[in-house]
Design a protein around this motif. Structure first.
Motif, mmCIF file in Angstrom:
data_model
loop_
_atom_site.group_PDB
_atom_site.id
_atom_site.type_symbol
_atom_site.label_atom_id
_atom_site.label_comp_id
_atom_site.label_asym_id
_atom_site.label_seq_id
_atom_site.Cartn_x
_atom_site.Cartn_y
_atom_site.Cartn_z
ATOM 1 N N TYR A 1 -14.477 -68.254 72.457
ATOM 2 C CA TYR A 1 -14.363 -66.814 72.270
ATOM 3 C C TYR A 1 -12.891 -66.409 72.237
ATOM 4 C CZ TYR A 1 -13.205 -66.572 77.248
ATOM 5 O OH TYR A 1 -12.598 -66.745 78.472
ATOM 6 N N ARG A 2 -12.659 -65.182 71.839
ATOM 7 C CA ARG A 2 -11.365 -64.526 72.012
ATOM 8 C C ARG A 2 -11.639 -63.175 72.657
ATOM 9 N NH1 ARG A 2 -10.806 -60.699 67.984
ATOM 10 N NH2 ARG A 2 -12.210 -60.965 66.185
ATOM 11 N N PRO B 1 -14.954 -66.141 67.888
ATOM 12 C CA PRO B 1 -13.645 -66.309 67.248
ATOM 13 C C PRO B 1 -13.504 -65.554 65.933
ATOM 14 C CG PRO B 1 -14.348 -68.379 68.185
ATOM 15 C CD PRO B 1 -15.502 -67.438 68.340
ATOM 16 N N ASP B 2 -14.605 -65.462 65.151
ATOM 17 C CA ASP B 2 -14.520 -64.732 63.877
ATOM 18 C C ASP B 2 -15.029 -63.294 63.994
ATOM 19 O OD1 ASP B 2 -17.253 -64.999 64.047
ATOM 20 O OD2 ASP B 2 -17.508 -66.062 62.143
ATOM 21 N N HIS C 1 -13.162 -75.440 63.713
ATOM 22 C CA HIS C 1 -12.405 -75.815 64.912
ATOM 23 C C HIS C 1 -12.220 -77.329 64.979
ATOM 24 C CE1 HIS C 1 -12.774 -71.677 66.260
ATOM 25 N NE2 HIS C 1 -14.078 -71.746 66.032
ATOM 26 N N GLY D 1 -20.165 -69.002 67.798
ATOM 27 C CA GLY D 1 -19.119 -69.674 68.552
ATOM 28 C C GLY D 1 -19.647 -70.591 69.631
ATOM 29 N N LEU E 1 -7.815 -69.830 72.315
ATOM 30 C CA LEU E 1 -9.197 -69.399 72.514
ATOM 31 C C LEU E 1 -9.596 -69.553 73.978
ATOM 32 C CD1 LEU E 1 -10.865 -71.152 69.441
ATOM 33 C CD2 LEU E 1 -10.397 -68.697 69.670
#
Length: 446
Positions: free
Chosen positions: A148-149, A158-159, A176, A204, A239
């Motif tokens: 995750y972010r 992430p997206d 990744h 993710g 991340l």
């Protein structure tokens, strides 16, 4: 710890003169690493003299606070135990710097045995009971997690897309690739038998598969170390990585499935008939798992967030059921040849302490083998949900665990009570918090 282990660790340090800092750690009841950073000379001394740490380090709540109910920190003088390196569990720790290493510790009492509060030592004691019967568990784990972010302090994929299902997507793996290559390379350098990365259903979400080991203690250690690798290397790629059971309310939860078979002294799998297929001992083990599951749910779902996984039709069973190659069951019997026939336990979240969850599974299997009772008929995959309902609420799981003589028989009554006290303190803290959603729902309504 044996003198041979001490000598091996000292020899490894001598062979790596570039190492100037060593992170020496053990894991508490939550599976969280606790320890010290040692300069090189202190690490050399660790190999010879051990490292003192307070016994109470094992009995901490989710925020790292002492747990009075565990009876280790207060009214005892908070005494130390002595920690020693676990054989072969030292390595470079490149995420801390090229001059850094790590060493996994176990704590012993004055007689040289594992201290009662150490989850690793508790599993070690259980495995000694298998060894006394001439049996060796062969164990593997499948470990799910999310990348995750953070966006405004909240995790997002992430997206940024929360709607996509990426089950077995090679595109999601490619996104990744550099991270996963580094994870696998470092795992192999540390002796962890990781053999596959899979993209899972959540956005993710991924799964790491670890190969079977005829050493359940090492398999649990592998899982602890794998979590450290994933988190650390994800951070180097900008991340986060989390093993929370349910980081997103409407997406798949993360589990840790445990596979187990049993070998005799000749290396033969006693859970299988010679021609393949389940032997009576496998069925006895299944009966033990089903009987213990409602009482030991807390070992497989230890946290507030754990229970968000357990919903009907969500691949997280809500009853103590079993089946043949049935992924909707809590206990899946995988039928193969005499070597491959095994049990898959499908209850644990990825947030468990691997040593505790593995002990709960293997302890229940051993109780079933000792009782030699047959399980009820396997559930019909078209009508899942057979078996006793599981306590899928944290308080109910704690109450069942507190009263469980089965849990006391697996873990020892003292460890059961220490683990329970930590989780009760966690629950009390959560009950003292009121979140924004609750205010939005009730403040103007009532």
């Amino acid at each position: 710890m044996t003198q041979e282990t001490a000598s091996s660790f000292a020899a490894w340090l001598a062979a790596h003169p570039e190492v100037t800092r060593v992170e020496a750690f053990l894991t508490d009841v939550n599976g969280a690493p606790k320890g010290k950073w040692l300069v090189r000379d202190k690490a050399v001394a660790l190999a010879a003299k051990g490292l003192p740490m307070p016994l109470s380090v094992f009995a901490l709540d989710a925020w790292g606070c002492d747990v009075a109910g565990a009876g280790l920190a207060f009214g005892t003088g908070d005494p130390d135990g002595l920690c020693w390196p676990v054989a072969g569990r030292w390595s470079k720790a490149p995420w801390l710097g090229e001059d850094s290493a790590q060493v996994f510790l176990g704590m012993v009492d004055k007689d040289g045995g594992p201290v009662v509060a150490d989850p690793r030592g508790m599993l070690q004691a259980l495995l000694a009971r298998y060894a006394a019967r001439g049996l060796t568990p062969v164990v593997a784990t499948e470990l799910e997690f999310y990348l995750y972010r953070l966006e405004n302090g909240v995790p997002v994929p992430p997206d940024g897309n929360l709607r996509r299902n990426d089950t077995l997507s090679t595109t999601a793996l490619s996104a990744h690739a550099a991270l996963f290559d580094e994870i696998m390379a470092l795992a192999h350098a540390m002796g962890i038998p990781a053999d596959a990365v899979i993209s899972e259903a959540g956005p993710g979400q991924y799964e790491l598969n670890l190969l079977h080991r005829a050493d359940a203690l090492a398999a649990a250690d592998d899982t602890v170390l794998m979590k450290r690798i994933v988190r650390a290397l994800a951070a180097h790629h900008g991340l986060g990585a989390t093993f929370m059971a349910k980081p997103y309310g409407d997406c798949s939860g993360s589990g840790m499935h445990i596979h187990a078979s049993l070998n005799d002294a000749a290396g033969k799998n006693v859970l299988a008939k010679p021609e393949g297929g389940p032997a009576d001992m496998l069925l006895h083990a299944v009966a033990g798992l089903l009987a213990a599951m409602p009482e030991t749910m807390l070992a497989f779902a230890p946290n507030y967030n754990s229970f968000r996984r357990f919903r009907p039709d969500a691949h997280a069973p809500v009853s103590a059921s079993w089946g043949i190659d049935d992924r909707s069951a809590a206990v899946r019997v995988i039928v193969g040849d005499a070597k491959a026939t095994r049990i898959e336990h499908r209850i644990s979240g990825a947030d468990v302490n691997p040593h505790v969850a593995m002990a709960a599974m293997l302890g229940a299997m051993l109780q079933g083998i000792e009782d030699a009772v047959m399980p009820p008929p396997a559930q019909d995959p078209l009508h899942p949900g057979a078996g006793a309902p599981l306590p899928v609420e944290w308080g109910a799981a704690q109450a069942a665990f507190a009263a469980s003589e089965r849990a006391a028989g697996m873990f020892g009554a003292r460890f059961r009570d220490i683990f329970l006290a930590c989780k009760q303190q966690d629950r009390a803290a959560f009950l003292g918090q009121i979140d924004r959603f609750e205010y939005d729902t009730y403040l103007g309504l009532l």
